[in-house]
Enzyme design. Structure first.
Site, PDB file in Angstrom:
ATOM      1  N   GLU A 149      59.874  80.954 -51.253  1.00 26.52           N
ATOM      2  CA  GLU A 149      58.785  81.931 -51.334  1.00 26.52           C
ATOM      3  C   GLU A 149      59.285  83.274 -51.859  1.00 26.52           C
ATOM      4  O   GLU A 149      58.511  84.073 -52.369  1.00 26.52           O
ATOM      5  CB  GLU A 149      58.113  82.095 -49.966  1.00 26.52           C
ATOM      6  CG  GLU A 149      57.223  80.904 -49.680  1.00 26.52           C
ATOM      7  CD  GLU A 149      56.545  80.922 -48.333  1.00 26.52           C
ATOM      8  OE1 GLU A 149      57.014  81.653 -47.444  1.00 26.52           O
ATOM      9  OE2 GLU A 149      55.556  80.185 -48.166  1.00 26.52           O
ATOM     10  N   SER A 184      46.937  73.383 -47.688  1.00 25.36           N
ATOM     11  CA  SER A 184      46.320  73.596 -48.999  1.00 25.36           C
ATOM     12  C   SER A 184      46.356  72.293 -49.808  1.00 25.36           C
ATOM     13  O   SER A 184      47.376  71.611 -49.846  1.00 25.36           O
ATOM     14  CB  SER A 184      47.077  74.683 -49.774  1.00 25.36           C
ATOM     15  OG  SER A 184      47.267  75.825 -48.985  1.00 25.36           O
ATOM     16  N   GLU A 191      53.035  91.302 -40.322  1.00 30.46           N
ATOM     17  CA  GLU A 191      53.905  91.655 -39.186  1.00 30.46           C
ATOM     18  C   GLU A 191      55.258  90.951 -39.303  1.00 30.46           C
ATOM     19  O   GLU A 191      56.296  91.529 -38.978  1.00 30.46           O
ATOM     20  CB  GLU A 191      53.229  91.280 -37.850  1.00 30.46           C
ATOM     21  CG  GLU A 191      52.046  92.159 -37.467  1.00 30.46           C
ATOM     22  CD  GLU A 191      50.787  91.850 -38.265  1.00 30.46           C
ATOM     23  OE1 GLU A 191      50.716  90.791 -38.920  1.00 30.46           O
ATOM     24  OE2 GLU A 191      49.870  92.692 -38.242  1.00 30.46           O
ATOM     25  N   GLN A 227      51.960  70.467 -48.016  1.00 29.35           N
ATOM     26  CA  GLN A 227      52.994  70.862 -47.059  1.00 29.35           C
ATOM     27  C   GLN A 227      52.410  70.847 -45.649  1.00 29.35           C
ATOM     28  O   GLN A 227      51.547  71.661 -45.329  1.00 29.35           O
ATOM     29  CB  GLN A 227      53.460  72.268 -47.429  1.00 29.35           C
ATOM     30  CG  GLN A 227      54.586  72.772 -46.578  1.00 29.35           C
ATOM     31  CD  GLN A 227      55.172  74.040 -47.181  1.00 29.35           C
ATOM     32  OE1 GLN A 227      55.667  74.034 -48.300  1.00 29.35           O
ATOM     33  NE2 GLN A 227      55.097  75.126 -46.456  1.00 29.35           N
TER      34      GLN A 227
HETATM   35  C1  FAD Z   1      46.592  81.120 -48.393  1.00 33.58           C
HETATM   36  C2  FAD Z   1      47.282  80.301 -47.329  1.00 33.58           C
HETATM   37  C3  FAD Z   1      47.824  79.053 -47.647  1.00 33.58           C
HETATM   38  C4  FAD Z   1      48.456  78.286 -46.652  1.00 33.58           C
HETATM   39  N1  FAD Z   1      48.909  77.038 -46.984  1.00 33.58           N
HETATM   40  C5  FAD Z   1      49.545  76.311 -46.047  1.00 33.58           C
HETATM   41  C6  FAD Z   1      50.017  74.995 -46.352  1.00 33.58           C
HETATM   42  O1  FAD Z   1      49.800  74.483 -47.452  1.00 33.58           O
HETATM   43  N2  FAD Z   1      50.691  74.298 -45.413  1.00 33.58           N
HETATM   44  C7  FAD Z   1      50.924  74.830 -44.177  1.00 33.58           C
HETATM   45  O2  FAD Z   1      51.586  74.174 -43.381  1.00 33.58           O
HETATM   46  N3  FAD Z   1      50.447  76.054 -43.811  1.00 33.58           N
HETATM   47  C8  FAD Z   1      49.759  76.799 -44.726  1.00 33.58           C
HETATM   48  N4  FAD Z   1      49.249  78.036 -44.393  1.00 33.58           N
HETATM   49  C9  FAD Z   1      49.387  78.518 -43.020  1.00 33.58           C
HETATM   50  C10 FAD Z   1      50.353  79.681 -42.880  1.00 33.58           C
HETATM   51  O3  FAD Z   1      51.679  79.244 -43.037  1.00 33.58           O
HETATM   52  C11 FAD Z   1      50.119  80.301 -41.487  1.00 33.58           C
HETATM   53  O4  FAD Z   1      48.784  80.809 -41.469  1.00 33.58           O
HETATM   54  C12 FAD Z   1      51.086  81.427 -41.209  1.00 33.58           C
HETATM   55  O5  FAD Z   1      52.382  80.908 -41.009  1.00 33.58           O
HETATM   56  C13 FAD Z   1      50.676  82.235 -39.955  1.00 33.58           C
HETATM   57  O6  FAD Z   1      50.498  81.377 -38.868  1.00 33.58           O
HETATM   58  P1  FAD Z   1      49.159  81.403 -37.990  1.00 33.58           P
HETATM   59  O7  FAD Z   1      47.975  81.388 -38.898  1.00 33.58           O
HETATM   60  O8  FAD Z   1      49.278  80.327 -36.961  1.00 33.58           O
HETATM   61  O9  FAD Z   1      49.158  82.826 -37.265  1.00 33.58           O
HETATM   62  P2  FAD Z   1      50.081  83.256 -36.043  1.00 33.58           P
HETATM   63  O10 FAD Z   1      51.492  82.973 -36.334  1.00 33.58           O
HETATM   64  O11 FAD Z   1      49.504  82.690 -34.800  1.00 33.58           O
HETATM   65  O12 FAD Z   1      49.874  84.829 -36.047  1.00 33.58           O
HETATM   66  C14 FAD Z   1      48.737  85.485 -35.442  1.00 33.58           C
HETATM   67  C15 FAD Z   1      49.000  86.981 -35.469  1.00 33.58           C
HETATM   68  O13 FAD Z   1      50.155  87.283 -34.664  1.00 33.58           O
HETATM   69  C16 FAD Z   1      51.117  87.996 -35.425  1.00 33.58           C
HETATM   70  N5  FAD Z   1      52.470  87.604 -35.044  1.00 33.58           N
HETATM   71  C17 FAD Z   1      52.931  86.343 -34.874  1.00 33.58           C
HETATM   72  N6  FAD Z   1      54.243  86.362 -34.542  1.00 33.58           N
HETATM   73  C18 FAD Z   1      54.623  87.667 -34.506  1.00 33.58           C
HETATM   74  C19 FAD Z   1      55.853  88.333 -34.233  1.00 33.58           C
HETATM   75  N7  FAD Z   1      56.971  87.645 -33.951  1.00 33.58           N
HETATM   76  N8  FAD Z   1      55.874  89.685 -34.311  1.00 33.58           N
HETATM   77  C20 FAD Z   1      54.750  90.394 -34.627  1.00 33.58           C
HETATM   78  N9  FAD Z   1      53.549  89.813 -34.866  1.00 33.58           N
HETATM   79  C21 FAD Z   1      53.481  88.467 -34.822  1.00 33.58           C
HETATM   80  C22 FAD Z   1      50.838  87.590 -36.867  1.00 33.58           C
HETATM   81  O14 FAD Z   1      51.328  88.572 -37.779  1.00 33.58           O
HETATM   82  C23 FAD Z   1      49.316  87.496 -36.873  1.00 33.58           C
HETATM   83  O15 FAD Z   1      48.730  88.763 -37.033  1.00 33.58           O
HETATM   84  C24 FAD Z   1      48.569  78.794 -45.331  1.00 33.58           C
HETATM   85  C25 FAD Z   1      47.992  80.040 -45.026  1.00 33.58           C
HETATM   86  C26 FAD Z   1      47.341  80.775 -45.986  1.00 33.58           C
HETATM   87  C27 FAD Z   1      46.691  82.079 -45.586  1.00 33.58           C
END
Ligand code: FAD
Length: 381
Positions: free
Chosen positions: A254, A171, A365, A136
């Protein structure tokens, strides 16, 4: 707590239970209950994917793959409830499901709902038979929780598009043949508009996949660099510019990933018995209570499916309760083990892995935002 089922539904569940009892133990990995992100070499990871594919094939041949997928696409043609009942029975074992979780849980329902006849005919039966692995391609360095901020661009060129951008946290990308890609096809207008969902052939030489080494030592995550890959009209999933609607329907799946068994009550009970310490029993009780809460929410989800109702925001509440409990379990285990945690690979790997669970599938969050808005009726901040 139990679910009232019709004789047909109960008959299906019993048949699934009996089939699993005959076949699942051979694939069961009993020691894996604390494994979140296993530390695998590329070769071991490949073998794990192949084991997932073999298990999928076995289910397919027995009529337990694609339970809610229409029969003309190779599925069983039953309902969502039967699908969830099977998943529930299956989760009693520690099976190699992880490598295909995106393919089965996200890509399959998306192709069934939005795919063109060619995409459905070509990919759905192959996915059900365990022959295709997808990944994905949603998250980007600047777009995670705020997915609509994605900037990977698909620029019109002749009868197709040329794609450029970077995806991250993908992933199992190295094991996948296809990517389910979100890209921006129109830079003007609101950010939720102008996104299109595509099938991307990962063998395109313009695609580079680099593993991301995790703290546990493995590398199931990847960065995917796309530098001029070509996609055509046949690769569009849904309509051009309608990718946001397609993506939201994918992410809704999900809600069904809820599994109380991810909370390691039994393993933690054994550890607390082994190393009793003041206050430990109360924290174990907290973890066990969370397990009951998640089980109750799961029952509610199954009842909604049985009654043909759409689940509400309870999946977000359950995810939050489950990951909070997993964090309590990990912290308690580390305290009980003390310096020995350095040599206990199971609990240490678990403690390192838990924070990832609090991010993937929606961060803590974001879950709290959903509960605040949809349960408590608070305004968007
Ligand atoms: C085990 C795992 C598998 C994954 N597999 C995939 C995959 O196969 N394909 C894929 O595309 N992605 C994948 N991901 C990525 C995942 O979708 C993102 O990590 C997730 O959407 C969070 O985005 P980010 O890491 O950019 O953090 P951010 O969105 O940048 O968040 C950073 C911090 O800010 C906080 N935050 C952000 N927005 C808000 C808000 N509106 N209000 C309050 N707090 C907020 C968050 O809670 C977090 O603490 C995977 C992640 C994990 C951990």
């Amino acid at each position: 707590m139990s679910l009232q089922l019709t004789p047909e539904q109960a008959g299906f569940r019993d048949a699934a239970r009996a089939w699993l009892a005959d076949h699942a133990p051979a694939y069961d990995e009993p020691d894996s209950h604390l494994t979140i992100f296993p530390a695998l070499t590329p070769d071991e990871e490949r073998k794990k994917v192949e084991a997932s594919q073999r298990w999928q094939r076995l289910k397919h041949d027995a009529g337990f793959a694609g339970i809610a997928v229409p029969a003309e696409l190779g599925g069983r043609g039953l309902g969502l409830l039967e699908n969830l009942l099977f998943n529930d029975e299956e989760s009693a074992y520690r099976l190699p499901l992880d490598a295909l979780s995106v393919t089965m849980g996200m890509v399959l329902p998306t192709l069934v709902r939005w795919g063109t006849p060619e995409q459905r005919d070509r990919h759905v039966p192959a996915i059900l038979a365990g022959q295709e692995v997808w990944c994905q391609l949603f998250s980007e360095p600047g777009a995670g929780s705020d997915l609509a901020a994605l900037s990977t661009a698909a620029v019109a060129d002749g009868d197709g598009w040329v794609v450029r951008g970077q995806k991250v946290w993908t992933s199992y990308a190295r094991d996948a043949r296809y990517g389910y890609l979100l890209a921006r096809t129109d830079r003007d207008g609101p950010k939720h508009a102008g996104i299109t969902a595509f099938r991307l052939d990962l063998t395109d030489p313009a695609v580079t996949i680099r593993p991301l080494r995790q703290a546990t030592g493995g590398a199931t995550f990847n960065e995917v660099f796309i530098d001029g890959a070509r996609v055509g009209a046949a690769d569009v999933i849904g309509e051009v510019g309608d990718g946001w609607r397609v993506a939201i329907s994918t992410l809704m799946n999900e809600r069904y990933a809820l599994d109380p068994k991810v909370i390691p009550v039994e393993a933690l009970t054994a550890l607390v018995r082994e190393r009793p310490r003041p206050g430990a029993a109360a924290r174990l009780g907290e973890v066990a209570a969370a397990h009951r809460v998640v089980s109750a929410i799961k029952l509610r989800l199954l009842s909604a499916a049985r009654d043909g109702l759409e689940p509400g925001p309870e999946g977000s509440a359950a995810k939050l309760v489950a990951t909070d409990a997993q964090q309590v379990a990990a912290d308690l285990a580390m305290e009980l083990l003390g310096p020995e945690a350095r040599t206990d690979n199971r609990w240490t790997a678990y403690a390192i892995g838990v924070p990832g669970l609090r991010i993937g599938g929606g961060t803590d969050e974001i879950m709290k935002n959903v509960i605040a808005q949809r349960v408590l009726g608070l305004p968007r901040s």
